[in-house]
Design a protein around this motif. Structure first.
Motif, PDB file in Angstrom:
ATOM      1  N   ALA A  45     -42.444 -57.916  26.426  1.00  0.00           N
ATOM      2  CA  ALA A  45     -43.380 -58.972  26.841  1.00  0.00           C
ATOM      3  C   ALA A  45     -44.542 -59.119  25.874  1.00  0.00           C
ATOM      4  CB  ALA A  45     -43.911 -58.667  28.240  1.00  0.00           C
ATOM      5  N   GLU A  46     -44.612 -58.257  24.855  1.00  0.00           N
ATOM      6  CA  GLU A  46     -45.830 -58.184  24.054  1.00  0.00           C
ATOM      7  C   GLU A  46     -45.762 -58.953  22.747  1.00  0.00           C
ATOM      8  OE1 GLU A  46     -47.525 -53.914  25.558  1.00  0.00           O
ATOM      9  OE2 GLU A  46     -46.150 -53.875  23.867  1.00  0.00           O
ATOM     10  N   TYR A  47     -44.654 -59.623  22.482  1.00  0.00           N
ATOM     11  CA  TYR A  47     -44.564 -60.367  21.222  1.00  0.00           C
ATOM     12  C   TYR A  47     -45.494 -61.575  21.286  1.00  0.00           C
ATOM     13  CZ  TYR A  47     -40.772 -57.468  19.590  1.00  0.00           C
ATOM     14  OH  TYR A  47     -40.051 -56.392  19.152  1.00  0.00           O
ATOM     15  N   PRO A  48     -46.338 -61.740  20.284  1.00  0.00           N
ATOM     16  CA  PRO A  48     -47.274 -62.865  20.301  1.00  0.00           C
ATOM     17  C   PRO A  48     -46.538 -64.154  19.930  1.00  0.00           C
ATOM     18  CG  PRO A  48     -47.595 -61.535  18.309  1.00  0.00           C
ATOM     19  CD  PRO A  48     -46.454 -60.920  19.065  1.00  0.00           C
ATOM     20  N   ILE A  49     -46.167 -64.913  20.906  1.00  0.00           N
ATOM     21  CA  ILE A  49     -45.404 -66.142  20.661  1.00  0.00           C
ATOM     22  C   ILE A  49     -46.244 -67.329  21.127  1.00  0.00           C
ATOM     23  CG2 ILE A  49     -43.347 -67.424  21.436  1.00  0.00           C
ATOM     24  CD1 ILE A  49     -41.927 -64.621  21.273  1.00  0.00           C
ATOM     25  N   ALA A  50     -46.449 -68.267  20.222  1.00  0.00           N
ATOM     26  CA  ALA A  50     -47.368 -69.376  20.493  1.00  0.00           C
ATOM     27  C   ALA A  50     -46.835 -70.280  21.606  1.00  0.00           C
ATOM     28  CB  ALA A  50     -47.562 -70.197  19.217  1.00  0.00           C
ATOM     29  N   PRO A 194     -41.911 -52.527  33.019  1.00  0.00           N
ATOM     30  CA  PRO A 194     -41.185 -53.391  33.958  1.00  0.00           C
ATOM     31  C   PRO A 194     -40.213 -54.303  33.200  1.00  0.00           C
ATOM     32  CG  PRO A 194     -43.440 -54.158  33.700  1.00  0.00           C
ATOM     33  CD  PRO A 194     -43.330 -52.871  32.925  1.00  0.00           C
ATOM     34  N   HIS A 195     -39.264 -54.834  33.907  1.00  0.00           N
ATOM     35  CA  HIS A 195     -38.285 -55.736  33.311  1.00  0.00           C
ATOM     36  C   HIS A 195     -39.000 -57.020  32.868  1.00  0.00           C
ATOM     37  CE1 HIS A 195     -35.932 -52.766  35.244  1.00  0.00           C
ATOM     38  NE2 HIS A 195     -34.779 -53.292  34.864  1.00  0.00           N
ATOM     39  N   ALA A 196     -38.738 -57.418  31.637  1.00  0.00           N
ATOM     40  CA  ALA A 196     -39.512 -58.514  31.064  1.00  0.00           C
ATOM     41  C   ALA A 196     -38.703 -59.191  29.970  1.00  0.00           C
ATOM     42  CB  ALA A 196     -40.827 -57.995  30.478  1.00  0.00           C
ATOM     43  N   ALA A 197     -38.957 -60.481  29.764  1.00  0.00           N
ATOM     44  CA  ALA A 197     -38.267 -61.209  28.699  1.00  0.00           C
ATOM     45  C   ALA A 197     -39.131 -62.379  28.237  1.00  0.00           C
ATOM     46  CB  ALA A 197     -36.921 -61.736  29.204  1.00  0.00           C
ATOM     47  N   ILE A 198     -39.023 -62.688  26.938  1.00  0.00           N
ATOM     48  CA  ILE A 198     -39.556 -63.941  26.400  1.00  0.00           C
ATOM     49  C   ILE A 198     -38.382 -64.661  25.753  1.00  0.00           C
ATOM     50  CG2 ILE A 198     -41.207 -65.071  24.869  1.00  0.00           C
ATOM     51  CD1 ILE A 198     -42.773 -62.466  24.760  1.00  0.00           C
ATOM     52  N   GLY A 203     -33.216 -75.662  20.316  1.00  0.00           N
ATOM     53  CA  GLY A 203     -32.288 -76.779  20.410  1.00  0.00           C
ATOM     54  C   GLY A 203     -30.852 -76.354  20.169  1.00  0.00           C
ATOM     55  N   LYS A 204     -30.681 -75.219  19.519  1.00  0.00           N
ATOM     56  CA  LYS A 204     -29.330 -74.726  19.265  1.00  0.00           C
ATOM     57  C   LYS A 204     -29.213 -73.238  19.567  1.00  0.00           C
ATOM     58  CE  LYS A 204     -25.708 -74.671  15.732  1.00  0.00           C
ATOM     59  NZ  LYS A 204     -25.519 -73.238  15.544  1.00  0.00           N
ATOM     60  N   THR A 205     -30.245 -72.513  19.138  1.00  0.00           N
ATOM     61  CA  THR A 205     -30.193 -71.054  19.267  1.00  0.00           C
ATOM     62  C   THR A 205     -31.236 -70.581  20.271  1.00  0.00           C
ATOM     63  OG1 THR A 205     -29.568 -70.944  16.951  1.00  0.00           O
ATOM     64  CG2 THR A 205     -30.271 -68.889  17.979  1.00  0.00           C
ATOM     65  N   LEU A 206     -30.799 -69.634  21.072  1.00  0.00           N
ATOM     66  CA  LEU A 206     -31.690 -69.012  22.039  1.00  0.00           C
ATOM     67  C   LEU A 206     -32.019 -67.612  21.531  1.00  0.00           C
ATOM     68  CD1 LEU A 206     -32.856 -69.323  25.013  1.00  0.00           C
ATOM     69  CD2 LEU A 206     -30.821 -68.045  25.723  1.00  0.00           C
ATOM     70  N   THR A 207     -33.305 -67.337  21.360  1.00  0.00           N
ATOM     71  CA  THR A 207     -33.739 -66.000  20.939  1.00  0.00           C
ATOM     72  C   THR A 207     -34.496 -65.378  22.103  1.00  0.00           C
ATOM     73  OG1 THR A 207     -33.944 -66.774  18.668  1.00  0.00           O
ATOM     74  CG2 THR A 207     -35.049 -64.700  19.219  1.00  0.00           C
ATOM     75  N   VAL A 208     -34.087 -64.183  22.497  1.00  0.00           N
ATOM     76  CA  VAL A 208     -34.698 -63.558  23.672  1.00  0.00           C
ATOM     77  C   VAL A 208     -35.147 -62.143  23.339  1.00  0.00           C
ATOM     78  CG1 VAL A 208     -34.433 -62.995  26.113  1.00  0.00           C
ATOM     79  CG2 VAL A 208     -33.103 -64.874  25.133  1.00  0.00           C
ATOM     80  N   HIS A 209     -36.431 -61.898  23.504  1.00  0.00           N
ATOM     81  CA  HIS A 209     -36.951 -60.530  23.494  1.00  0.00           C
ATOM     82  C   HIS A 209     -36.861 -60.018  24.916  1.00  0.00           C
ATOM     83  CE1 HIS A 209     -38.910 -62.056  19.804  1.00  0.00           C
ATOM     84  NE2 HIS A 209     -38.759 -60.816  19.395  1.00  0.00           N
TER      85      HIS A 209
END
Lengths: 729, 328
Positions: A45-50, A194-198, A203-209
């Protein structure tokens, strides 16, 4: 270039022992330790994503039925709310470990209290949480959902059933027999993170942390949930703050964040609250276990019966594998083993640390203590007498077997008194003091794995795999293993984990991580060694590498000649799995004190001796053993999920009310590692260690409680109320 | 979390003005309040931060007692030299509770006002007459291991969870309360908390706008001071049963026996009849049983917490035996 190795027979070459770098097995500190304790290792959950929107899951307040309607307009009237998502693709349970497909979806169908049914997305976390709690939901409730495992007709798990000889007859004829029933309560993994995701969608690729244990399976579970191609998904889990089984399968927040990111075309973060982690991930099933054990006048088992009732939701394939080690730990020609699962409407039951043995062994080893007393045999001796030559059901040889050594070395180091055992032999002030012991066993698991190892032109190495490090030391042992094989100090080996763009391994779970991925790294490194030997013009077996140099003086960088050299190792367990029974073994010894007024139990000291193949790092392995013993204390004394009898909801759903052992509950622990080489376990001769350290330890404490104060208790955890109820006057 | 206004009070008058409003709550350490706000159990419109209004001192009183400011932290109180030497039962009770980190933030006044740990109270999707009057009690037919066996009502069987107030009750401390009109009133700790009755939402005698300013301890007394807390794990667990005791023996007989009990009721339990039964008597197992009989005369379990009744008896025995041995 990929090198494939399928292990069909034992590897007695022990090539690792020929290597010269001398780093494998060393007690090196964790390479990512400093980053973790200084807060610079980012968790999911800690990745700084704008421009990241915040999602909060909405959970059901009925046990069984249908969601008829969700008043979204009211939510949209609240500040900051962007979306209320009740898409039928939302998942309502976490996937079981290695499921490889979507877990249960269609959130409008409610199967347990607290099930996720929707996601509220808002500009801030606080707005989303506020709106989630105020969403107006109408249900059509279905009454009478079964909640009590004892009150429904259970299903037999037929592949677990064993009937050999005539147990009833053996019990009747035996010199000594015990027929006892133990219960254990549900457990939670209770990982710190805890369980977490970003999720981000371009539009084509899904990137999930996300915070996951097994990316190779999780990516297909996520793809199946979203009806997407795996190729268009990238999962990243570089640091995972503990899993203990709860992150084996893709869980609800990761799927929900992905759906929201796609729909909103904006990054979305979903973090479960502590209460949600407890209520809608996984519980270890409660168990009821009947043990029937009988011996002849020499103390040899003639009969062995273990039957267990566990529970799960309808439709779940997982049944707590309580009997897993009971199938082979002790002899006894008349055998009856039976596992049944009751279908009830409580949250999903699944893998929690050491599924099976974590609760099966405490019951079996408690019953063995009752038997030892009845037969007048020292408990250590009773176990030594009943170690089978080969698997008593399958007839297979054991890959290796260190139970006897662990029992003997453990007893010696603990100072076990082999004399007659009488409860209440020692009183110190208000406290009765006693000792107890138990065997440890945990099946060895291993799985197919791939890793790429690149010798860089500068003489360093890079290891890439989607394997995870969930706090166990994977980064460190992989660096040690590659360093050992390639003649490099570990700091020259960069390990890049937790990214599905890398070659795939099985992930972390079932204690199989280090031996599986280690074997793939070993295979890759062996291929690199062959290429280097070839360049020198010698056989690989003649090649000695250390500190970046070959024995004849050639430096690694010269041999590489300015170019990187890469090999992908592909390890696959072969027919060997059908030829041997493989398990880790061990022994626990505990001294406890029980308060004669209050029934409070405190552990004075505890020792575990374990044999689990090659030790890859004496510090991280020991830490795993310490963690396991600590879990044992929790199983024995405090850990219990409590479910409401009316609606089945989990009531004690945070770390204040679900009592894991804290510092003051964990005394000096002693660990003996009985090192061995198991040629059939893996080409690196290593077996799993993570879970072995908790498989039976609770019984050592239970048996010590009896020895201390005379309270023979058959229900875990042994809280003061239960101790007092069983304590003789 | 429901959006809320935050205002920092500079003076007691500020604080009283803010908290006199409906749905305004003072916040000090916040160790209990913030958790409950995240769970939406507490949903104030406004928080009055009272951390800077003073009242953090621990000072000698004119009568030889001790005044502990409402905003003194639990840690500061537990390590205070006079608390340790003259009121060790209080230091022990505080140190038996929570964790070091929580004690560093928690305050005297806040700790007195901490709310129950009942699982049904903290889950807003479950019935709870305390949280939502008239919604019912989930615990009576539910999971009630932590719950009360004394002073319960058909509306509520929750316990007061704290340790500090149990010791204060045995010490017969007084709570000083500033009223919104600018006055002050004093209430014995023994009367500060309420039984649930038909108003389980009312946990103590504080009225809107009233703020605790201090707890005062009477001059120290001689005798052994014991705080005995029974729990399944040895740290960060609320009491199954606890006993605070100040006990003295003279000529082989009890000359003082001030006792209070935690984990049994909606308030720290104090029963002067127990003191009466013990004082003047020679310690014996039969006498301890008589004291326990008085304590537990009206005790009633709810299944899962039935064990608290014998446990309370046994813990009382343990404390009285220990005190007798200490005196010998």
């Amino acid at each position: 270039m990929t090198v494939h190795f399928k292990q069909d027979k034992p590897d007695k070459a022990n090539r690792l022992d020929d290597m010269k770098q001398g780093v494998l097995g060393k007690a090196l500190p964790r390479v990512e330790g400093l980053a973790k304790v200084t807060g610079t290792a980012p968790y999911a959950a800690e990745y700084p994503i704008a421009d990241c929107a915040e999602g909060v899951l909405v959970t059901s307040t009925i046990t069984r039925g249908e969601v008829r309607s969700i008043d979204k307009d009211a939510a949209f009237a609240m500040p900051g709310v962007i979306a209320v998502i009740d898409d039928p693709l939302l998942t309502t349970r976490a996937a079981q470990g290695t499921a490889d497909e979507a877990p249960q979806q269609e959130p409008a169908t409610v199967c347990y209290w607290g099930q996720p049914i929707a996601l509220v997305v808002a500009e801030t976390f606080e707005q989303a949480r506020h709106a989630a709690k105020h969403l107006k939901i109408e249900y059509r409730e279905q009454e009478g959902a079964p909640l009590d495992p004892q009150a429904v007709e259970p299903e037999e798990q037929e592949d677990e059933t064993v009937r050999q000889g005539d147990l009833a007859h053996a019990m009747a004829e035996a010199a000594h027999a015990v027929d006892v029933t133990y219960t254990t309560k549900g457990h939670a993994s209770a990982a710190m993170e805890p369980h977490a995701a970003i999720a981000e969608w371009d539009g084509k690729t899904l990137t999930v942390h996300a915070s996951l244990q097994m990316l190779n399976y999780n990516i297909s579970e996520l793809a199946d949930s979203l009806d997407m191609d795996e190729e268009n998904i990238r999962l990243i889990s570089r640091f995972v703050g503990g899993g203990f089984g709860s992150k084996l399968g893709v869980s609800e927040e990761t799927v929900a964040a992905s759906i929201a990111a796609k729909q909103l075309e904006r990054p979305v973060r979903v973090v479960m609250s502590r209460q949600q982690v407890f209520q809608c991930i996984m519980r270890r099933s409660e168990t009821t276990q009947r043990l029937r054990l009988c011996v002849d006048s020499d103390g040899k088992l003639t009969g062995f019966g273990h039957q267990a009732l566990v529970s799960n939701l309808p439709g779940e394939t997982f049944a707590e594998p309580v009997l897993q080690s009971s199938h082979f730990l002790y002899g006894g020609e008349n055998r009856e083993l039976l596992l049944e699962v009751a279908r009830i409407h409580q949250m999903t039951a699944g893998s929690v640390r050491a599924p099976g043995e974590a609760v099966g062994m405490p019951a079996l080893e408690g019953a063995m203590d009752v038997l030892a007393e009845k037969a007048g045999i020292d408990p250590v001796e009773l176990r030594l007498k009943n170690i089978p030559e080969k698997d008593p059901e399958e007839g297979l040889p054991f890959s290796s077997h260190k139970l006897a050594e662990c029992l003997k070395q453990g007893a010696e180091a603990f100072g076990w008194d082999h004399g007659p055992r009488q409860p209440r032999h020692t009183q110190e002030g208000e406290w009765w003091v006693g000792t107890g012991m138990a065997s440890a066993a945990r099946v060895h698991n291993i799985a197919e794995a791939k890793a790429r190892v690149t010798l860089k032109a500068d003489g360093s190495a890079l290891v890439e795999t989607d394997m995870t490090d969930i706090g166990t030391g994977t980064y460190t042992v992989v660096a040690q293993l590659a360093g050992e094989m390639l003649g490099l100090p570990p700091e020259k080996v960069l390990v890049d984990l937790g990214d599905t763009r890398h070659p795939r391994g099985p992930g972390s779970g079932g204690s199989w991580g280090a031996s599986s991925i280690g074997s793939a790294v070993y295979v890759a490194c062996l291929a690199l060694r062959e290429e280097l030997a070839d360049r020198i013009g010698i056989e690989e077996s003649e090649l000695e590498l250390s500190d970046g140099k070959a024995s004849a003086g050639e430096s690694l960088t010269d041999l590489l000649d300015g170019k990187d050299l890469a090999r992908e190792g592909h390890y696959e367990p072969g027919d060997i799995e059908d030829d041997f029974t493989a398990s880790g073994f061990g022994a626990f010894f505990a001294q406890v004190r029980v308060n004669r007024f209050t029934g409070e139990t405190r552990v004075d000291r505890m020792l575990g001796a374990f044999g689990f193949g090659r030790v890859l790092n004496h510090k991280t392995a020991r830490s795993q053993c310490l963690g396991g013993i600590t879990w044992s204390i929790g199983v024995a004394l405090t850990e219990a999920l409590e479910f409401d009898p009316t609606d089945g909801h989990l009531v004690n759903c945070d770390l204040a009310e679900y009592h894991v052992p804290v510092h003051r509950d964990v005394p000096d622990l002693d660990v003996i590692m009985v090192e061995e080489r198991d040629p059939a376990a893996s080409p690196i001769q290593a077996k799993g260690i993570g879970e072995l350290g908790m498989c039976g330890g609770a019984a050592a404490i239970a048996n010590a409680i009896y020895n201390a104060c005379g309270a023979r208790i058959f229900d875990y955890p042994m809280t003061p109320d239960r101790v007092l109820a069983a304590m003789p006057d | 979390m429901k959006p809320f206004q935050y205002a920092r009070a500079r003076t007691l008058v500020d604080a009283a003005q803010i908290t006199a409003k409906e749905d305004a709550i003072p916040i000090a350490g916040g160790t209990n309040l913030l958790d409950l706000m995240k769970l939406q159990v507490e949903t104030p419109d406004e928080l009055a931060d009272i951390n800077r209004i003073g009242f953090g001192e621990i000072e000698d009183s004119d009568d030889g007692g001790l005044s502990i400011g409402a905003l003194a932290t639990n840690t500061a109180t537990a390590v205070h030299s006079r608390v340790r030497s003259d009121y060790p039962v209080l230091a022990r009770a505080i140190l038996a509770g929570a964790t070091q980190q929580l004690r560093n933030k928690a305050t005297t006044g806040g700790n007195l006002c901490q709310r129950t740990r009942c699982y049904y109270f903290t889950n807003i999707d479950q019935p709870c007459n305390k949280r939502e009057p008239g919604s019912g009690c989930g615990a009576i037919d539910g999971i009630a291991k932590l719950h009360a066996v004394l002073g319960t009502s058909s509306q509520c069987i929750a316990t007061y969870p704290g340790d500090m107030a149990v010791a204060l009750s045995a010490l017969d401390a007084q709570v000083k309360i500033a009223t919104p009109q600018g006055g002050e009133r004093t209430v014995p700790v023994q009367d500060f908390h309420c039984l649930p009755g038909d108003t389980p939402w009312r946990e103590n005698v504080l009225e809107a706008g009233e703020i605790i300013t201090a707890v005062t301890l009477p001059p120290p007394v001689s005798g052994t001071q014991i705080y005995r807390k029974v729990r399944e794990r040895s740290s960060y667990a609320f009491a199954l049963v606890s006993v605070a005791a100040i006990i003295e023996l003279k000529d082989g007989k009890f000359s003082r026996a001030d006792l209070a009990f935690g984990g049994l009721a909606h308030k720290p339990w104090h029963d002067p009849r127990i003191t009466e039964a013990l004082v003047g008597q020679v310690p014996s197992s039969e006498l301890f049983d008589r004291a326990a009989d008085i304590l537990l005369e009206d005790a009633r379990g709810f299944g899962e917490n039935d064990f608290k009744i014998p446990l309370a008896r046994r813990t009382l025995h343990a404390v009285l035996e220990q005190a007798t041995e200490d005196a010998a």
